[in-house]
Motif scaffolding. Structure first.
Motif, PDB file in Angstrom:
ATOM      1  N   LEU A 136       0.112  -2.218   1.315  1.00  0.00           N
ATOM      2  CA  LEU A 136       0.450  -0.949   0.678  1.00  0.00           C
ATOM      3  C   LEU A 136      -0.539   0.132   1.098  1.00  0.00           C
ATOM      4  O   LEU A 136      -0.245   1.323   1.022  1.00  0.00           O
ATOM      5  N   LYS A 137      -1.724  -0.285   1.517  1.00  0.00           N
ATOM      6  CA  LYS A 137      -2.767   0.621   2.017  1.00  0.00           C
ATOM      7  C   LYS A 137      -3.174   1.689   1.004  1.00  0.00           C
ATOM      8  O   LYS A 137      -3.363   2.846   1.335  1.00  0.00           O
ATOM      9  N   VAL A 138      -3.282   1.252  -0.254  1.00  0.00           N
ATOM     10  CA  VAL A 138      -3.768   2.135  -1.305  1.00  0.00           C
ATOM     11  C   VAL A 138      -4.889   1.409  -2.043  1.00  0.00           C
ATOM     12  O   VAL A 138      -5.066   0.203  -1.884  1.00  0.00           O
ATOM     13  N   ASP A 139      -5.631   2.133  -2.853  1.00  0.00           N
ATOM     14  CA  ASP A 139      -6.732   1.496  -3.574  1.00  0.00           C
ATOM     15  C   ASP A 139      -6.186   0.643  -4.725  1.00  0.00           C
ATOM     16  O   ASP A 139      -4.994   0.655  -5.024  1.00  0.00           O
ATOM     17  N   ARG A 140      -7.069  -0.094  -5.358  1.00  0.00           N
ATOM     18  CA  ARG A 140      -6.632  -1.035  -6.399  1.00  0.00           C
ATOM     19  C   ARG A 140      -5.939  -0.360  -7.583  1.00  0.00           C
ATOM     20  O   ARG A 140      -4.920  -0.849  -8.046  1.00  0.00           O
ATOM     21  N   PRO A 141      -6.458   0.750  -8.104  1.00  0.00           N
ATOM     22  CA  PRO A 141      -5.724   1.393  -9.207  1.00  0.00           C
ATOM     23  C   PRO A 141      -4.312   1.823  -8.791  1.00  0.00           C
ATOM     24  O   PRO A 141      -3.357   1.652  -9.560  1.00  0.00           O
ATOM     25  N   GLN A 142      -4.160   2.342  -7.576  1.00  0.00           N
ATOM     26  CA  GLN A 142      -2.828   2.727  -7.104  1.00  0.00           C
ATOM     27  C   GLN A 142      -1.945   1.493  -6.887  1.00  0.00           C
ATOM     28  O   GLN A 142      -0.755   1.530  -7.183  1.00  0.00           O
ATOM     29  N   THR A 143      -2.550   0.411  -6.391  1.00  0.00           N
ATOM     30  CA  THR A 143      -1.798  -0.835  -6.212  1.00  0.00           C
ATOM     31  C   THR A 143      -1.268  -1.312  -7.557  1.00  0.00           C
ATOM     32  O   THR A 143      -0.108  -1.712  -7.677  1.00  0.00           O
ATOM     33  N   GLN A 144      -2.109  -1.272  -8.573  1.00  0.00           N
ATOM     34  CA  GLN A 144      -1.693  -1.685  -9.913  1.00  0.00           C
ATOM     35  C   GLN A 144      -0.542  -0.813 -10.407  1.00  0.00           C
ATOM     36  O   GLN A 144       0.420  -1.308 -10.986  1.00  0.00           O
TER      37      GLN A 144
END
Length: 135
Positions: free
Chosen positions: A33-41
């Motif tokens: 997804l190539k996003v940070d962990r908060p965005q992944t969540q």
């Protein structure tokens, strides 16, 4: 030249198509997804609300920390954990069928859990269970 615009589906429409075809909708390679962990969540929470059934926990490119993070999200959103060796043939010399990079192996219980979820979605009893009598 002929140009035909692509028909794009929303995540919910995609998940509904998979369900209507009799399948389980799972998200593979969530690190891509190539996003940070908060965005992944946030993304995984959105997909779970849209009907997502499972999340890839074990993958050749996942670190142990990644797998722990995705397992936490799978538990939080009641998603079936999935995984695989990512074997695609001889183009990945360090990956063998059934054994991923860094000796990634998926426990057999994961398949049992997926089958149980699939049976629930299909309305069929689990192995060894009988279907309740209809009224």
């Amino acid at each position: 030249s002929a140009y035909f615009p692509k028909e794009l589906l929303t995540p919910r429409q995609s998940i509904e198509c998979i369900h209507n075809a009799g399948g389980l909708a799972t998200l593979a390679h969530p690190t891509q997804l190539k996003v940070d962990r908060p965005q992944t969540q946030t993304v995984i929470g959105f997909l779970a609300e849209a009907g997502l059934d499972g999340l890839e926990i074990w993958h050749a490119d996942h670190t142990p920390r990644d797998s722990e993070f995705f397992m936490e999200l799978a538990r939080r959103y009641d998603l079936a954990p999935t995984g695989g060796s990512d074997f695609h043939g001889h183009n990945k010399a360090d990956i063998a069928l059934g054994r991923g990079r860094n000796n990634v192996r998926v426990p057999v219980e994961i398949l049992d859990n997926l089958e149980a979820r699939w049976r629930e979605r299909q309305g069929t009893p689990r192995s060894g269970e009988s279907r309740p009598a209809s009224a």
